[in-house]
Design a protein around this motif. Structure first.
Motif, mmCIF file in Angstrom:
data_model
loop_
_atom_site.group_PDB
_atom_site.id
_atom_site.type_symbol
_atom_site.label_atom_id
_atom_site.label_comp_id
_atom_site.label_asym_id
_atom_site.label_seq_id
_atom_site.Cartn_x
_atom_site.Cartn_y
_atom_site.Cartn_z
ATOM 1 N N LYS A 28 -62.541 -68.942 -14.565
ATOM 2 C CA LYS A 28 -63.923 -67.869 -14.891
ATOM 3 C C LYS A 28 -63.948 -67.555 -16.351
ATOM 4 O O LYS A 28 -63.152 -67.274 -16.485
ATOM 5 N N LYS A 29 -64.718 -67.744 -16.541
ATOM 6 C CA LYS A 29 -64.783 -67.038 -18.286
ATOM 7 C C LYS A 29 -66.859 -66.269 -18.219
ATOM 8 O O LYS A 29 -67.314 -66.559 -17.282
ATOM 9 N N GLU A 30 -66.860 -64.702 -18.634
ATOM 10 C CA GLU A 30 -67.768 -64.939 -18.838
ATOM 11 C C GLU A 30 -69.211 -65.328 -19.716
ATOM 12 O O GLU A 30 -69.224 -66.305 -20.418
ATOM 13 N N VAL A 31 -70.043 -65.010 -18.941
ATOM 14 C CA VAL A 31 -71.054 -65.862 -19.560
ATOM 15 C C VAL A 31 -71.169 -66.173 -21.097
ATOM 16 O O VAL A 31 -71.717 -66.664 -21.657
ATOM 17 N N LEU A 32 -71.461 -64.504 -21.630
ATOM 18 C CA LEU A 32 -71.648 -64.404 -23.321
ATOM 19 C C LEU A 32 -70.641 -65.353 -23.966
ATOM 20 O O LEU A 32 -70.681 -66.072 -25.047
ATOM 21 N N PHE A 42 -79.328 -66.679 -31.424
ATOM 22 C CA PHE A 42 -80.687 -67.226 -30.708
ATOM 23 C C PHE A 42 -81.294 -66.819 -30.958
ATOM 24 O O PHE A 42 -81.762 -65.793 -31.633
ATOM 25 N N SER A 43 -82.566 -68.077 -31.416
ATOM 26 C CA SER A 43 -83.103 -67.592 -32.037
ATOM 27 C C SER A 43 -84.962 -67.204 -31.162
ATOM 28 O O SER A 43 -85.982 -67.213 -32.147
ATOM 29 N N LEU A 44 -84.462 -68.484 -30.413
ATOM 30 C CA LEU A 44 -86.330 -68.880 -29.153
ATOM 31 C C LEU A 44 -85.834 -68.774 -27.955
ATOM 32 O O LEU A 44 -84.220 -69.192 -27.831
ATOM 33 N N ASP A 65 -86.483 -60.900 -31.528
ATOM 34 C CA ASP A 65 -84.779 -60.680 -31.479
ATOM 35 C C ASP A 65 -84.512 -60.358 -30.254
ATOM 36 O O ASP A 65 -83.245 -59.511 -29.331
ATOM 37 N N SER A 66 -84.881 -58.742 -30.000
ATOM 38 C CA SER A 66 -84.961 -57.352 -28.809
ATOM 39 C C SER A 66 -85.336 -58.230 -27.650
ATOM 40 O O SER A 66 -84.290 -58.234 -26.640
ATOM 41 N N GLU A 67 -85.931 -59.091 -27.293
ATOM 42 C CA GLU A 67 -86.203 -59.607 -26.093
ATOM 43 C C GLU A 67 -84.567 -60.614 -25.399
ATOM 44 O O GLU A 67 -83.985 -60.572 -24.742
ATOM 45 N N ILE A 68 -84.390 -60.923 -26.345
ATOM 46 C CA ILE A 68 -83.218 -61.969 -26.667
ATOM 47 C C ILE A 68 -82.409 -61.520 -26.376
ATOM 48 O O ILE A 68 -81.009 -61.596 -25.415
ATOM 49 N N GLU A 69 -82.064 -59.930 -27.159
ATOM 50 C CA GLU A 69 -81.252 -59.067 -26.719
ATOM 51 C C GLU A 69 -80.815 -58.228 -25.172
ATOM 52 O O GLU A 69 -79.471 -58.659 -24.787
ATOM 53 N N SER A 70 -82.086 -58.450 -24.874
ATOM 54 C CA SER A 70 -82.106 -58.051 -23.636
ATOM 55 C C SER A 70 -81.607 -58.595 -22.576
ATOM 56 O O SER A 70 -81.452 -58.643 -21.824
ATOM 57 N N LEU A 71 -82.108 -59.908 -22.686
ATOM 58 C CA LEU A 71 -81.608 -61.407 -21.813
ATOM 59 C C LEU A 71 -80.002 -61.018 -22.140
ATOM 60 O O LEU A 71 -79.046 -61.329 -20.884
ATOM 61 N N LEU A 72 -79.675 -60.875 -22.685
ATOM 62 C CA LEU A 72 -77.835 -61.425 -23.297
ATOM 63 C C LEU A 72 -77.348 -60.371 -22.498
ATOM 64 O O LEU A 72 -76.298 -60.592 -22.207
ATOM 65 N N GLU A 73 -77.412 -58.546 -23.160
ATOM 66 C CA GLU A 73 -77.063 -58.153 -22.237
ATOM 67 C C GLU A 73 -76.966 -58.176 -21.322
ATOM 68 O O GLU A 73 -76.304 -57.522 -20.048
ATOM 69 N N ASN A 95 -87.800 -78.246 -10.306
ATOM 70 C CA ASN A 95 -89.125 -77.422 -10.369
ATOM 71 C C ASN A 95 -88.821 -76.333 -9.980
ATOM 72 O O ASN A 95 -88.980 -75.677 -9.198
ATOM 73 N N GLN A 96 -87.950 -75.354 -10.791
ATOM 74 C CA GLN A 96 -87.607 -73.858 -11.129
ATOM 75 C C GLN A 96 -87.816 -73.095 -12.105
ATOM 76 O O GLN A 96 -88.174 -73.526 -12.974
ATOM 77 N N PHE A 97 -87.874 -71.126 -11.899
ATOM 78 C CA PHE A 97 -88.096 -70.343 -13.539
ATOM 79 C C PHE A 97 -86.850 -70.873 -14.174
ATOM 80 O O PHE A 97 -85.892 -70.694 -13.228
ATOM 81 N N ILE A 98 -86.598 -71.883 -14.980
ATOM 82 C CA ILE A 98 -85.832 -72.030 -16.195
ATOM 83 C C ILE A 98 -85.520 -70.586 -17.676
ATOM 84 O O ILE A 98 -86.633 -70.502 -18.169
ATOM 85 N N ILE A 99 -85.349 -70.104 -17.921
ATOM 86 C CA ILE A 99 -85.311 -69.579 -19.376
ATOM 87 C C ILE A 99 -84.286 -70.754 -20.595
ATOM 88 O O ILE A 99 -83.153 -70.685 -19.657
ATOM 89 N N ASN A 100 -84.856 -71.070 -21.302
ATOM 90 C CA ASN A 100 -84.127 -72.045 -22.225
ATOM 91 C C ASN A 100 -83.248 -70.793 -23.554
ATOM 92 O O ASN A 100 -84.694 -70.756 -24.048
ATOM 93 N N LEU A 101 -82.644 -71.248 -23.998
ATOM 94 C CA LEU A 101 -82.235 -70.222 -25.412
ATOM 95 C C LEU A 101 -81.721 -71.162 -26.543
ATOM 96 O O LEU A 101 -81.137 -72.105 -25.936
ATOM 97 N N THR A 102 -82.955 -71.129 -27.489
ATOM 98 C CA THR A 102 -82.584 -71.619 -28.915
ATOM 99 C C THR A 102 -81.908 -71.199 -30.085
ATOM 100 O O THR A 102 -82.326 -70.651 -30.091
#
Length: 147
Positions: A28-32, A42-44, A65-73, A95-102
């Motif tokens: 088991k690991k932390e997601v981060l 992440f930029s996108l 960047d603030s929205e990406i940081e919000s998701l990471l938090e 065919n579901q809700f997906i969030i891609n971080l790039t």
């Protein structure tokens, strides 16, 4: 002499077990910790919402960047475990809700919300072990970032 032999065998067994655990990485690991394997931030963020009529899913990008940081938090409180190859469904018609971080290097992480699944570069699959992911928060996050 027997004690030395038993001690040597015990050390070899413990060493082999430790090497296998490290090699396979199924702890088991932390997601981060999983997301931090990229060399650049992440930029996108790309959202994919399934369509109800069978048409192409709705997709939109967010580069704030603030929205990406919000998701990471939000994700920092979750832990994941690498899925064993025999438990991975290789069918990519999710065919579901997906969030891609790039990130800037093109490294990609997909978060499949309904499946509590994180996919790294389309090859490493992780399951959320202390989930399910808070869907109410994710829905609000989707709505607040919808274009």
């Amino acid at each position: 002499m027997k004690i030395r032999a038993l001690l040597l065998i015990a050390i070899m067994i413990m060493g082999t077990y430790a090497m296998i655990q490290v090699f396979l990485g199924y702890d088991k690991k932390e997601v981060l910790a999983v997301l931090d394997t990229t060399k650049s931030p992440f930029s996108l963020m790309t959202f994919s919402e399934p369509s109800l009529s069978g048409a192409a899913p709705k997709i939109w990008n967010v580069d704030d960047d603030s929205e990406i940081e919000s998701l990471l938090e939000f994700l920092q409180d979750y832990h994941v475990r690498k899925l064993k190859p025999n438990k991975i469904n290789k069918v990519d018609d999710i065919n579901q809700f997906i969030i891609n971080l790039t990130d800037k290097n093109g490294d990609n992480f997909s978060i499949v919300v309904n499946e509590d699944l994180i996919i790294e570069n389309s090859s490493l699959y992780y399951e959320v072990v202390d989930g399910p992911i808070d869907v109410d928060w994710i829905v609000q996050f989707f709505i607040s970032n919808k274009i």
